[in-house]
Write an enzyme that holds these catalytic residues in place. Sequence first.
Site, mmCIF file in Angstrom:
data_model
loop_
_atom_site.group_PDB
_atom_site.id
_atom_site.type_symbol
_atom_site.label_atom_id
_atom_site.label_comp_id
_atom_site.label_asym_id
_atom_site.label_seq_id
_atom_site.Cartn_x
_atom_site.Cartn_y
_atom_site.Cartn_z
ATOM 1 N N CYS A 1 0.862 -1.181 0.000
ATOM 2 C CA CYS A 1 0.000 0.000 0.000
ATOM 3 C C CYS A 1 0.899 1.231 0.000
ATOM 4 O O CYS A 1 2.022 1.192 0.501
ATOM 5 C CB CYS A 1 -0.902 -0.005 1.235
ATOM 6 S SG CYS A 1 -2.051 1.386 1.340
ATOM 7 N N TYR B 1 -7.776 6.972 6.283
ATOM 8 C CA TYR B 1 -8.913 6.053 6.253
ATOM 9 C C TYR B 1 -9.606 5.960 7.609
ATOM 10 O O TYR B 1 -10.758 5.523 7.687
ATOM 11 C CB TYR B 1 -8.471 4.655 5.809
ATOM 12 C CG TYR B 1 -8.199 4.565 4.333
ATOM 13 C CD1 TYR B 1 -9.228 4.320 3.431
ATOM 14 C CD2 TYR B 1 -6.912 4.752 3.832
ATOM 15 C CE1 TYR B 1 -8.987 4.241 2.071
ATOM 16 C CE2 TYR B 1 -6.656 4.684 2.473
ATOM 17 C CZ TYR B 1 -7.706 4.432 1.599
ATOM 18 O OH TYR B 1 -7.464 4.369 0.241
#
Length: 421
Positions: free
Chosen positions: A164, A244
């Site tokens: 990621c 997030y």
Amino acid sequence: MRLTVVGGGSTYTPELVDGLARLRDTLPVDELVLMDPATDRLELIGNLSRRILTRHGHHARVLTTPDLDKAVDGADAVLLQLRVGGQAAREQDETWPLTCGCVGQETTGAGGLAKALRTVPVVLDIADRVRRANPGAWIVDFTNPVGIVTRALLQAGHKAVGLCNVAIGLQRKFAALLGVPPASVHLDHVGLNHLTWETAVRLNGPDGEDVLPRLLAAHGDTIAADLRLPRALLDRLGVVPSYYLRYYYAHDEVVRELRTRPSRAAEVAAMERELLTLYADPALDTKPDLLARRGGAYYSEAAVDLAAALLTGTGSPYQVVNTHNNGTLPFLPDDAVIEVPATVTGTGPTPLPVAPVSPLYAGLMADVTAYEHLALEAALHGGRDRVFQALLAHPLIGQYEYADTLTDQLIAHNREHLAWA
């Protein structure tokens, strides 16, 4: 060295190719194979990739093919960056959960589960074909939801690592704020994919001075604005959560916003159309500035570093990856996939020791890990009850009426991608 990109027709690909060109001493690729069933986009991306490499004096061959078996044959590493259902499916993932007042997002909540159900069977089929073609090849997964997809790959015995760009993006951002080279910044990055916290920011290695308090004191407003969270929250926590985490810490606020503006999928689809027009220009031989707005910033540096460590023993000594827990976080099962700094060699990643994690974060990690287990069961075995259980377990849903309604909507919107539906 032969590197294959499954999903090579993605508008992300020029970012990767730019990194391969600039960092060729780190990862000396001889052949880059771009595989994608969308042959029109594939040729466009392939031609731009050749121009980027030529501009940098890089002599790697770029091959394009819609044939997966041909693409993975002889590959030393296979990078997965696919989107099953395309932006149209993403648009749905971001929309129908809002009818229940739940976040609509492509990697978490009900939308994230839908993406996992579409993606896991496809990725496992790809991985089986990679293993048949070359059992020694590494699979690097950049396909969301990375945690669940990587867990599926590892559970099936594949040589896989999840990647990621959140951690490398924060590393670069913090380095710029501190006025130091990025390589000197080490993050105490802990959590699950898209559920992480920076509990320390260290200079010159994992045992270096923690400058996070200084960073927050001097630049807290800037960091908070980037995360779209209140500065006061960062000061109270004393850590930097991933952006997030806003879906959890400001759930209702986010839902209100999502209901009043175009979806991110619509924005990205428009951006992709513009990017593809730019890519078609035969004079273009660099990645355009617009690509930075597409997402995936620094993806190329992270991917090159990881592939170099796995294949050549070079690259950065510490990298943030998604891999099996294996006791790193004692409150999670060993087979959970966590996102933490690790040393990476040809035998794979070994997580670095992690300081004790506050219950404030450990509890949420445990909840989402349980959801990911149930999500993977639903992706592997199907069935309405398994989908319902995963939704009921997710901290962003958790009410049986919502879980029931969202189960029916998920199946209705994804029936063409679910073999069991």
